[in-house]
Design a protein around this motif. Structure first.
Motif, mmCIF file in Angstrom:
data_model
loop_
_atom_site.group_PDB
_atom_site.id
_atom_site.type_symbol
_atom_site.label_atom_id
_atom_site.label_comp_id
_atom_site.label_asym_id
_atom_site.label_seq_id
_atom_site.Cartn_x
_atom_site.Cartn_y
_atom_site.Cartn_z
ATOM 1 N N HIS B 199 0.832 -1.214 0.000
ATOM 2 C CA HIS B 199 0.000 0.000 0.000
ATOM 3 C C HIS B 199 0.862 1.257 0.000
ATOM 4 N N VAL B 200 1.901 1.221 0.813
ATOM 5 C CA VAL B 200 2.820 2.374 0.884
ATOM 6 C C VAL B 200 3.448 2.618 -0.484
ATOM 7 N N LEU B 201 3.946 1.539 -1.078
ATOM 8 C CA LEU B 201 4.633 1.683 -2.376
ATOM 9 C C LEU B 201 3.674 2.203 -3.442
ATOM 10 N N ALA B 202 2.472 1.614 -3.469
ATOM 11 C CA ALA B 202 1.501 2.015 -4.499
ATOM 12 C C ALA B 202 1.119 3.476 -4.332
ATOM 13 N N GLN B 264 -7.368 11.634 -0.444
ATOM 14 C CA GLN B 264 -8.432 10.736 -0.928
ATOM 15 C C GLN B 264 -7.834 9.497 -1.587
ATOM 16 N N ILE B 265 -6.759 9.714 -2.328
ATOM 17 C CA ILE B 265 -6.083 8.569 -2.975
ATOM 18 C C ILE B 265 -5.517 7.644 -1.901
ATOM 19 N N VAL B 269 -6.280 3.719 -1.369
ATOM 20 C CA VAL B 269 -5.235 2.694 -1.500
ATOM 21 C C VAL B 269 -5.103 1.874 -0.208
ATOM 22 N N PHE B 270 -5.163 2.528 0.934
ATOM 23 C CA PHE B 270 -4.900 1.818 2.194
ATOM 24 C C PHE B 270 -6.107 1.008 2.711
ATOM 25 N N HIS B 271 -7.289 1.169 2.128
ATOM 26 C CA HIS B 271 -8.494 0.430 2.555
ATOM 27 C C HIS B 271 -8.685 0.514 4.061
ATOM 28 N N LEU B 272 -8.743 1.679 4.607
ATOM 29 C CA LEU B 272 -8.771 1.837 6.064
ATOM 30 C C LEU B 272 -10.072 1.364 6.699
#
Lengths: 308, 331
Positions: B199-202, B264-265, B269-272
């Motif tokens: 997630h961090v990388l993306a 927002q992105i 990405v992180f699906h929190l």
């Protein structure tokens, strides 16, 4: 026969309605080439089109046998350029800048650094190479521009007004260096200038350009031979006697402000002048054949262009 | 032969390739950026953040060791925190694959989002060193006359700003991930935290790409450093100021904020949403705490406006590319 280093066919470039280059056709052999023309003639535009610094609208350009549009990057590896305008990488010291320029042409760092110092020595820069470029005088900047143009050992160097802003001594030094590039090291030089004396001094080929058109392209020797029949005679004294002699021979002559006597003898060589001077036993200290030939040719070319 | 003409020798070596030349430009740009004192402070702060993250991950790992000093220390703290810690310990011990992933994901989201602010400051400091000064000093002519093309130049400058953001953003988070896992009690932390790392990388790489293009575009707007830096600050701060205004007026206005769009992105990405749910279910006390937070920001957290954000970012990137195409020329 040496292969041409510059070939243009119908090269055209316009800025709006203004034609900067109009159907320029050139085939230039290796050598020291003087690109002459008045301000705004298209000299700088021609150089920039050769290097693809400016896009051209028509025609084709080949440099060192390669098409500049398809092989521009490879060509620039073998070409050096010193622009007329002041340009450098801000914040760098002189030797760092020259090293960087060599690396941009593909030299490995060690070789780039070594050559940078060699070229800075070559252009006569001392310890000032360790100072920031922003603090340089115009003369130092001109030297640095020349150093960065040759640091990667190009086959051809394009120099745009390289003596601008230099004092007379600096001009002489830079011209000697430029002259040696072709005569000693075999690197072709294109010297763009409006200073005829600079070009006359070091170039063996002349291109005269005005209003975006090439008016003359020939060797300096040929140009001078076309203007045979004039000479500047230097004598220690008896100038008035010499003027009388020339007038008796129906040669147009005048005493110049520097004490030299200018004569239009009309002959193919200087024998007639020497023979005439022998009759009054007046030995010349020096005879300069075809003085100002380039200047006269330049003016004549411009006048013919204006006439057209 | 002139007096100086004693050192000239022809060079016989092999020319290095175009990637080397591009790297030289990128390296020089990065060096110029790091010569700015404030830039070095910002980079140091970012790495201090990485150190903090490593400490947090180390504490997390220590929770699995019953007699560790951390556990004993937590026992001396207030009972509520101790209960949360016990819940976390139990969860980590029983379901490491879920707990490690979720915990790391939340932590990485937090750190990555916070480092964005520092990165924005770093970009503001770097913008003059990208294209602005090359335009003012005519260095653009120097580059154009060497064995590099227009595309090579832009790619190298892009690499410069991208490299800088690796130093201020991606680097600290990734190093924290590696060192944090190295200090943890089990090697399986590396494996279980892989999704969080992805997630961090993306998020970071895509955002860095966007920010790099925007920084290049703004840097190319003018040859005056003051103008380009001001423009960046306006884009950043004025954009942020629009977000609260947009809530009461026109909602689309908030997509003019670059930082809001990136947020927002990140949420997408992180699906929190899923992670919060899992954390609440497994550690009830933590769930109560998080619920308080979610009450305030639940809508934003669970329903990120990724489409609007992507459009907002897309418009800015397109404008940036137009500026670059028009302005970055030798003449």
């Amino acid at each position: 026969m040496l292969l041409p280093i510059i070939e243009t066919a119908n090269l055209s470039k316009a800025f709006g309605q203004q034609k900067a280059l109009d159907q320029v056709n050139l085939t230039v052999r290796p050598g020291a080439i003087g690109l002459l023309g008045p301000n705004g003639a298209g000299k700088t535009t021609l150089i920039k089109c050769l290097l693809q610094l400016q896009p051209f609208h028509g025609g084709s350009v080949r440099l060192l046998g390669r098409d500049v549009k398809s092989e521009g990057r490879e060509i620039r590896k073998r070409v050096g350029y010193a622009s007329e305008q002041d340009c450098h990488i801000p914040g760098m010291v002189g030797c760092e800048y020259a090293t960087y320029c060599a690396q941009l042409c593909g030299l490995p760092f060690q070789a780039a650094r070594q050559r940078a110092h060699e070229m800075l020595d070559f252009v006569g820069m001392g310890q000032e190479r360790y100072r920031k470029i922003d603090t340089y005088s115009t003369g130092m900047k001109q030297r640095l521009k020349l150093a960065q143009a040759i640091v990667h050992d190009p086959e051809i160097v394009l120099l745009d007004e390289p003596t601008n802003g230099l004092d007379p001594k600096g001009q002489v030094q830079i011209l000697e260096l430029v002259q040696s590039l072709w005569k000693v090291h075999g690197i072709s030089v294109v010297l763009s200038s409006h200073l005829l004396h600079d070009v006359d001094r070091i170039c063996d080929q002349i291109i005269i350009i005005a209003r975006g058109r090439v008016l003359v392209h020939d060797t300096l020797q040929n140009l001078k031979s076309r203007r045979r029949g004039a000479a500047e005679v230097v004598v220690a004294d008896r100038q008035s006697e010499l003027l009388d002699l020339f007038q008796r021979n129906a040669w147009s002559c005048e005493l110049l402000s520097n004490g030299h006597v200018r004569v239009e003898h009309g002959g193919l060589n200087l024998n007639t002048v020497l023979e005439a001077m022998g009759t009054i036993q007046l030995p010349p200290l020096e005879i300069i054949p075809s003085p100002n030939a380039l200047e006269e040719f330049f003016v004549q070319a411009l006048e013919s262009a204006d006439g057209n | 032969m002139p007096l100086h003409d004693v050192h000239y020798q022809h060079w016989e070596g092999q020319h290095l390739g175009i990637w080397h030349r591009r790297a030289v430009i990128a390296k020089q740009g990065l060096k110029a950026c790091l010569q700015v004192k404030w830039m070095r402070y910002i980079v140091t702060l970012c790495w201090a953040g990485a150190l903090l993250q490593v400490i947090v991950l180390f504490f997390l790992g220590q929770l699995l060791v019953p007699d560790s000093l951390i556990v004993q220390w937590l026992g001396n703290l207030n009972p509520r925190l101790q209960n949360i810690a016990r819940g976390l310990m139990t969860w980590l011990a029983e379901h490491p694959e879920v707990s490690v992933r979720t915990t790391y994901n939340l932590l990485f989201y937090y750190f990555t989002s916070n480092l964005v602010t520092f990165t924005f400051i770093a970009i503001a400091l770097a913008i003059p060193h990208l294209i602005t000064r090359d335009l003012s000093s005519n260095a653009i002519v120097v580059y154009a006359s060497k064995a590099i093309g227009w595309f090579d130049y832009l790619l190298s400058k892009l690499a410069t700003i991208f490299g800088l953001m690796i130093l201020t953003w991606l680097g600290p988070v990734c190093v924290a991930w590696f060192v944090g896992n190295l200090l943890s009690t089990h090697w399986h932390f590396f494996w279980h935290s892989r999704v969080a790392l992805f997630h961090v990388l993306a998020y970071a790489i895509s955002s860095m790409m966007v920010l790099s293009i925007l920084a290049l575009g703004i840097s190319a707007v003018s040859s005056k450093a003051r103008t380009t830096v001001s423009l960046w600050m306006v884009l950043w701060l004025l954009g942020n100021a629009l977000v609260p205004i947009a809530l009461q007026t026109k909602p689309w206005l908030k997509h003019l904020s670059l930082e809001h769009n990136l947020q927002q992105i990140a949420l997408t990405v992180f699906h929190l949403k899923e992670d919060f749910q899992i954390a609440q279910n497994n550690i009830p006390l933590l769930g109560q705490l998080l619920r308080g937070l979610r009450d305030q920001r639940s809508f934003a957290l669970e329903n990120p406006e990724s489409a609007g954000a992507l459009i907002g970012i897309g418009v800015l990137v397109a404008l940036s590319l137009i500026v670059i195409a028009r302005k970055v020329k030798p003449e």
